[in-house]
Design a protein around this motif. Sequence first.
Motif, PDB file in Angstrom:
ATOM      1  N   HIS A 223      44.423  15.354  46.463  1.00 55.11           N
ATOM      2  CA  HIS A 223      43.348  15.242  47.221  1.00 55.11           C
ATOM      3  C   HIS A 223      42.532  16.576  47.067  1.00 55.11           C
ATOM      4  O   HIS A 223      41.097  16.506  47.070  1.00 55.11           O
ATOM      5  N   LEU A 227      38.619  17.025  45.457  1.00 57.93           N
ATOM      6  CA  LEU A 227      37.506  17.348  46.198  1.00 57.93           C
ATOM      7  C   LEU A 227      36.800  18.708  45.508  1.00 57.93           C
ATOM      8  O   LEU A 227      37.610  19.673  45.335  1.00 57.93           O
ATOM      9  N   GLN A 232      34.091  20.380  52.007  1.00 62.18           N
ATOM     10  CA  GLN A 232      34.734  19.284  52.044  1.00 62.18           C
ATOM     11  C   GLN A 232      36.262  19.820  51.843  1.00 62.18           C
ATOM     12  O   GLN A 232      37.260  19.285  52.709  1.00 62.18           O
ATOM     13  N   LYS A 233      36.683  20.555  50.945  1.00 64.02           N
ATOM     14  CA  LYS A 233      37.704  21.005  50.677  1.00 64.02           C
ATOM     15  C   LYS A 233      38.608  21.971  52.075  1.00 64.02           C
ATOM     16  O   LYS A 233      39.583  21.631  52.115  1.00 64.02           O
ATOM     17  N   TYR A 236      39.191  19.453  54.850  1.00 62.19           N
ATOM     18  CA  TYR A 236      40.472  19.061  54.747  1.00 62.19           C
ATOM     19  C   TYR A 236      41.684  19.747  54.783  1.00 62.19           C
ATOM     20  O   TYR A 236      42.710  19.444  55.448  1.00 62.19           O
ATOM     21  N   GLN A 237      41.746  21.011  54.312  1.00 64.80           N
ATOM     22  CA  GLN A 237      42.947  22.060  54.432  1.00 64.80           C
ATOM     23  C   GLN A 237      43.169  22.243  55.870  1.00 64.80           C
ATOM     24  O   GLN A 237      44.201  22.548  56.435  1.00 64.80           O
ATOM     25  N   THR A 240      44.319  19.437  58.036  1.00 63.73           N
ATOM     26  CA  THR A 240      45.810  19.126  57.400  1.00 63.73           C
ATOM     27  C   THR A 240      46.651  20.251  58.214  1.00 63.73           C
ATOM     28  O   THR A 240      47.776  19.767  58.463  1.00 63.73           O
TER      29      THR A 240
END
Length: 249
Positions: A223, A227, A232-233, A236-237, A240
Motif C-alpha cells: 500500500h 501511494l 496520503q502516505k 496511512y503510516q 497504521t
Amino acid sequence: MIQVVLLGSGNVATHLYQAFQKTSEVEVIQVFTRNQSLDFPSTIQVHSYNQLIPADVYIISVTDLAIAEVSKSIPFENQLVVHTSGTSALDVLDTKNRRGVFYPLQTFSKVKKVDFSEIPLCLETEFEEDYAIIEKMALSISKVVQSVSSDQRKALHVAAVFSCNFVNHLYQIGSEICEENNIPFSILFPLIKETAAKIETLTPIEAQTGPAIRRDEKTISKHLDFLQDKNQKEIYQLLTQSIQNVKKL
C-alpha cells in the motif's frame, strides 16, 4: 408554549428552526440575521438588536468567536440565553442574563435534511428552573436529551471531530484514490455503511479489521509503495501505527 428568538442564520440555526416548526411546544417568534435569509420567513427576520422582542429563550447559534459579542448585544437582562456551541463554555455568555447551553451533537449542512428526533441534545444551565425550560424544548424535537457539563461537552466535541470530521476527510482521500484510478467512489458505500453499523453492536476495538491490526507488513508495504502522494502516505503510516499501538486482537 415556549417562545424562542434565534440569533444566527447558519446551518445549526436553520435546522433548529425547521425542527421547531414541527412541534407545538415551541414557537420561533424572531430570527436575528445580519442579512436577509431565504431560510426563514421574512416576517420574523430582524437585522438590528434593537428590534429584538421579549421571549422565553434566546438561542445564540453563531460561530464560537461571535458568541460573546452577540450575547452582550442582547438588549435585555435576566433573560434565559443559551448557545449551541460544542466547544464554548457556559461562561462565555454575558452575565447580565441567565445562561445555558443547547448543543445538538450532529453535523449539519443546509442542503441535507436530518431527522432531529435522533440527534442528541446536550443541555446545561446555571439554574435548575432554567434547565426544565430548555429540557422541555429539547424533548419536543429529540428523543435523546442529556445533561452535559461544559468540560464533558468539550470532550464530546473533540471525540466528534475524530469520529466525524476526520473520518470524512479520510472519505475524501478514498474518493481521490478511486477517481485517480477510474473507480466510482460509490463502490465503497456498502463497506462504509457496514463499518458504521458494526459499532452499534461492537466496540470500535472489536470492530477493527485490516492489515494494520493483523500486522500484515507485506500488504502494508504494498500500500505504501502504491501511494505516491506524500500526505496520503504519512496519514496511512500514522494511522497504521496508531491502530497497532492500541491493542492486539
